[in-house]
Motif scaffolding. Structure first.
Motif, short mmCIF file in Angstrom:
data_model
loop_
_atom_site.label_atom_id
_atom_site.label_comp_id
_atom_site.label_asym_id
_atom_site.label_seq_id
_atom_site.Cartn_x
_atom_site.Cartn_y
_atom_site.Cartn_z
N ALA A 95 -2.51 12.65 -14.79
CA ALA A 95 -3.86 13.23 -14.60
C ALA A 95 -3.89 14.11 -13.36
CB ALA A 95 -4.91 12.13 -14.53
N GLY A 96 -2.80 14.82 -13.11
CA GLY A 96 -2.71 15.73 -11.97
C GLY A 96 -2.33 15.06 -10.65
N ILE A 97 -2.11 13.76 -10.66
CA ILE A 97 -1.77 13.01 -9.44
C ILE A 97 -0.25 12.92 -9.32
CG2 ILE A 97 -1.98 10.80 -8.24
CD1 ILE A 97 -4.53 10.35 -10.03
N ASP A 98 0.28 13.36 -8.19
CA ASP A 98 1.71 13.29 -7.94
C ASP A 98 2.11 11.84 -7.70
OD1 ASP A 98 4.34 13.60 -7.18
OD2 ASP A 98 3.90 14.73 -5.35
N LEU A 99 2.85 11.25 -8.65
CA LEU A 99 3.19 9.84 -8.54
C LEU A 99 4.34 9.58 -7.57
CD1 LEU A 99 2.77 8.51 -12.19
CD2 LEU A 99 1.14 8.53 -10.29
N ALA A 100 4.99 10.60 -7.07
CA ALA A 100 6.06 10.41 -6.08
C ALA A 100 5.51 9.83 -4.79
CB ALA A 100 6.78 11.73 -5.81
N ARG A 101 4.26 10.09 -4.51
CA ARG A 101 3.65 9.59 -3.27
C ARG A 101 2.92 8.27 -3.45
NH1 ARG A 101 -1.73 10.21 -3.27
NH2 ARG A 101 -2.66 11.71 -4.68
N VAL A 102 2.90 7.74 -4.68
CA VAL A 102 2.17 6.51 -4.96
C VAL A 102 3.16 5.42 -5.38
CG1 VAL A 102 0.42 5.45 -6.44
CG2 VAL A 102 0.17 7.83 -5.75
N THR A 103 3.23 4.35 -4.58
CA THR A 103 4.10 3.23 -4.94
C THR A 103 3.31 1.99 -5.33
OG1 THR A 103 4.27 2.57 -2.62
CG2 THR A 103 6.00 4.02 -3.48
N SER A 104 2.00 2.01 -5.08
CA SER A 104 1.15 0.90 -5.52
C SER A 104 -0.26 1.44 -5.75
CB SER A 104 1.13 -0.23 -4.49
OG SER A 104 0.38 0.14 -3.35
N TYR A 105 -1.04 0.68 -6.49
CA TYR A 105 -2.41 1.06 -6.81
C TYR A 105 -3.23 1.26 -5.55
CZ TYR A 105 -7.07 0.95 -8.82
OH TYR A 105 -8.36 1.27 -9.17
#
Length: 141
Positions: free
Chosen positions: A43-53
């Motif tokens: 949804a346009g969110i870069d998941l490389a910077r997200v490791t948890s909710y």
């Protein structure tokens, strides 16, 4: 004199055509394997910077909620294939276009076309990045 030039031009075009055909034929010997994924966006969110909710900001959570409410949850990523043209192949291989299909449990799930001309040198692994886009709401229905 003119006939000699014409004959030379035809010979050069024929040789170039034969080399190209050899490069296409060399693709039969190339081995492809999945290396990694990169540039994953949900949804346009870069998941490389997200490791948890808990790392999702308010804007990210809003983006996800809106996507789910609209029943359209887009995911984009790159699948990096490693192409290995064997060193004992007689020529470098040339990849011009590749239709691909992802099978999960022997079921076609995604497909697309890779259309970037890529030279696969003998004995050297080559990265072949394939862009994939999928609507997860459609995918899981």
């Amino acid at each position: 004199m003119r006939a000699n030039r014409f004959g030379l031009a035809v010979l050069l075009l024929t040789l170039a055509g034969c080399a190209t055909l050899q490069q296409f034929a060399a693709l039969r010997e190339v081995e492809f394997s999945v290396d990694r994924l990169s540039d994953v966006r949900l949804a346009g969110i870069d998941l490389a910077r997200v490791t948890s909710y808990s790392q999702l900001g308010l804007a990210d959570a809003g983006r996800l909620a809106t996507a789910v409410a609209q029943r359209s949850l887009s995911m984009e990523f790159r699948v990096h294939l490693t192409a290995l043209n064997p060193a004992d192949n007689t020529v470098d291989a040339r990849l011009m276009r590749m239709d691909w299909t992802l099978l999960l449990q022997d079921r076609e799930t995604l497909s697309g076309v890779f259309a970037e001309e890529t030279l696969l040198r003998r004995g050297q692994p080559t990265d072949v990045p394939i862009s994939v886009s999928v609507d997860l709401m459609d995918f899981f229905q």
